[in-house]
Design an enzyme around this catalytic site. Structure first.
Site, mmCIF file in Angstrom:
data_model
loop_
_atom_site.group_PDB
_atom_site.id
_atom_site.type_symbol
_atom_site.label_atom_id
_atom_site.label_comp_id
_atom_site.label_asym_id
_atom_site.label_seq_id
_atom_site.Cartn_x
_atom_site.Cartn_y
_atom_site.Cartn_z
ATOM 1 C CG ASN A 1 -1.870 -1.123 1.323
ATOM 2 O OD1 ASN A 1 -1.948 -1.950 0.400
ATOM 3 N ND2 ASN A 1 -2.619 -1.193 2.397
ATOM 4 C CD GLU B 1 -5.278 0.216 1.290
ATOM 5 O OE1 GLU B 1 -4.982 1.381 1.634
ATOM 6 O OE2 GLU B 1 -5.737 -0.626 2.074
HETATM 7 C C1 JJW Z 1 -0.973 7.934 8.958
HETATM 8 C C2 JJW Z 1 -1.979 10.595 11.143
HETATM 9 C C3 JJW Z 1 0.335 11.306 13.853
HETATM 10 C C4 JJW Z 1 -6.201 3.621 4.541
HETATM 11 C C5 JJW Z 1 -1.798 8.710 9.722
HETATM 12 C C6 JJW Z 1 -3.162 8.602 9.616
HETATM 13 C C7 JJW Z 1 -1.117 11.441 12.040
HETATM 14 C C8 JJW Z 1 1.523 10.537 14.303
HETATM 15 C C9 JJW Z 1 -5.733 4.956 4.415
HETATM 16 N N1 JJW Z 1 -5.274 2.593 4.156
HETATM 17 O O1 JJW Z 1 -8.535 3.938 4.171
HETATM 18 C C10 JJW Z 1 -1.505 7.046 8.056
HETATM 19 N N2 JJW Z 1 -4.666 5.146 5.403
HETATM 20 O O2 JJW Z 1 -8.358 1.444 4.952
HETATM 21 C C11 JJW Z 1 -6.090 1.477 4.473
HETATM 22 N N3 JJW Z 1 -3.498 4.523 5.413
HETATM 23 O O3 JJW Z 1 -1.181 9.580 10.595
HETATM 24 C C12 JJW Z 1 -7.453 1.813 3.981
HETATM 25 N N4 JJW Z 1 -2.749 5.063 6.346
HETATM 26 O O4 JJW Z 1 -0.306 10.643 12.832
HETATM 27 C C13 JJW Z 1 -7.403 3.300 3.747
HETATM 28 C C14 JJW Z 1 -3.703 7.709 8.720
HETATM 29 C C15 JJW Z 1 -2.879 6.927 7.933
HETATM 30 C C16 JJW Z 1 -3.421 6.035 6.944
HETATM 31 C C17 JJW Z 1 -4.645 6.097 6.360
#
Ligand code: JJW
Length: 447
Positions: free
Chosen positions: A294, A353
């Site tokens: 992904n 993904e």
């Molecule tokens: C990092 C936010 C602070 C999904 C993140 C937040 C702030 C330390 C999308 N992949 O919807 C990564 N997604 O269900 C799977 N992947 O940090 C599928 N990674 O952090 C999609 C969210 C994500 C994140 C979101």
């Protein structure tokens, strides 16, 4: 203008996940998951959104499959809601849950679409969280039992299986950063859980081989490319840690049978130790058939003490961003795939993904999401280049078929090729849908 052409045997697809699209949260005997609990806790999800209804795909899957058929995808990646199968995570099986997925998978097959099934896409049964969640090894065994049942039930129908989706999110993001369910902030807990997830993966692979069903099994880590800010060793090391928490930490144990020392040492410097029991690594390093990758984003990394867990500052050097604030970095997609191939060999890879968040709405029945098309083109050019240089790409599945529940970001952050009106649940094909359809049909696009 150039023609970007893909090999005839590459599989094209789209992906979703159960809690993000199904809704029907209280129907047909489904048990509660940690995402029900989390999303109903005030302050955890933007706008107080939750997955109670989502895209209502539980009831509207026939309409969704029609969309897939029109899109022309070879493969659809979906996930199974563990608490629909085992409402309490283990013990009693809910036959209505199994029946739903049988009907759904049968409908995919009737339409000539190959199912790719993710067993764990984050909706852990709440009953299992109540005994400690992934920190408890009993949960690892419950997962292996659930996986075994699914292989027995769906052998002959489903031939591509993904054990765990994005183990970094499940461990660190959910238990150190506290951003996703269950929302803990404890490094030792996150490290324990990361190991237990790998163990759950390995035990499921063993169950898969023992089941004797035909097909392929893998898992799907999410990765980012972090380019060192300078050639100073401290910046290179910081960037390697920044990538290592996604890549080496979750790939070394599976493919090399050991955890990377540079990460073990770093976590121990930050106060967390990795505890491994006898045979764990043997279980974890069972051969897999493919790797799911992904990829969304990347950045430039500079050493900065106490900036974060890894002492890496992620610099904004003026990248364009999608509407979720993530840098657009297609070059990083090429680089991380090259690096993975260099480190782990030419293992078959499905891009499970890749996609972009843009929040365009419907105007006169049309969604003009040309930025999503541009993002997809740029990333597919990186895929083309990766294939040319020996990365063993078998397929590309975009995230996502539908706008859906984007976890802590709620419904405002839209990744779909199909727009969903979350008041009426009406689906509207975006311009990117028509572009992807044409690309799949042709096997090439123009840039
Ligand atoms: C990092 C936010 C602070 C999904 C993140 C937040 C702030 C330390 C999308 N992949 O919807 C990564 N997604 O269900 C799977 N992947 O940090 C599928 N990674 O952090 C999609 C969210 C994500 C994140 C979101």
């Amino acid at each position: 203008m150039a023609i970007i052409k893909f090999p005839d045997n590459i599989k094209w697809g789209a992906a979703t996940a159960s809690y993000q699209i199904e809704g029907a949260a209280y129907e047909d005997g489904r048990g509660m998951s940690i995402w029900d609990t989390f999303s109903h806790t005030p302050g955890k999800v933007q706008n107080g959104d939750n997955g109670d209804v989502a895209c209502d795909s539980y009831h509207r899957y026939e309409e969704d499959i029609k969309l897939m058929k029109e899109l022309g995808i070879d493969m659809y990646r979906f996930s199974v809601s563990w608490p629909r199968i085992f409402p309490d995570g283990r013990g009693e099986v809910n036959q209505k849950g199994l029946a739903f997925y049988h009907d759904f998978v049968d409908a995919l097959l009737e339409n000539g679409i190959e199912p790719m099934c993710t067993l764990y896409h984050w909706d852990l049964p709440q009953s299992l969280q109540d005994i400690g969640g992934w920190n408890n090894r009993e949960v690892v065994d419950a997962f292996a039992d659930y996986a075994k049942l699914m292989f027995q039930e769906f052998g002959g129908k489903i031939s591509k299986w993904i054990t765990i989706n994005e183990p970094w999110c499940v461990s660190f993001l959910s238990n150190y950063d506290g951003v996703h369910a269950p929302g803990n902030q404890d490094l030792q807990l996150a490290v324990n859980i990361s190991h237990h997830l790998m163990l759950a993966h390995g035990k499921a692979v063993i169950e898969f081989r023992n089941s004797g069903i035909e097909g392929e099994v893998g898992y799907a880590p999410n990765v980012e490319w972090i380019e060192p800010f300078s050639s100073k060793q401290e910046d290179i090391d910081a960037s390697n840690r920044g990538m290592g928490i996604f890549k080496d930490w979750f790939l070394d144990p599976v493919i090399k049978g050991r955890y990377p020392d540079f990460m073990i040492n770093w976590f121990s410097k930050k106060g967390a130790t990795l505890t491994i029991e006898d045979n764990d690594l043997e279980i974890i390093s069972q051969p897999i058939d493919f790797l799911g990758i992904n990829f969304y984003t990347g950045s430039v990394g500079r050493y900065k003490p106490n900036e974060d867990l890894l002492d890496v500052e992620k610099l904004d050097i003026g990248y364009e961003k999608t509407d979720i604030g993530w840098n657009i970095y297609p070059e990083g997609f090429y680089k991380i795939l090259a690096k993975i191939t260099e480190q782990y060999g030419q293992i078959p890879i499905y891009i499970t993904e890749n996609g972009a968040c843009y929040n365009d709405g419907v105007e006169n029945g049309r969604v003009k999401d040309e930025k999503r098309i541009e993002y997809l083109k740029q990333h597919l050019i990186s895929i083309r280049r990766s294939i040319d240089t020996g990365v063993n790409i078998k397929g590309y599945l975009t995230w996502s078929l539908l706008d859906n529940f984007e976890w802590a970001e709620g419904y405002d952050k839209r990744f779909g090729l199909v727009h969903v009106d979350f008041n009426t649940l009406e689906r509207t094909k975006k311009d990117s849908f028509y572009w992807y359809k044409q690309t799949i049909n042709n096997g090439w696009f123009e840039k």
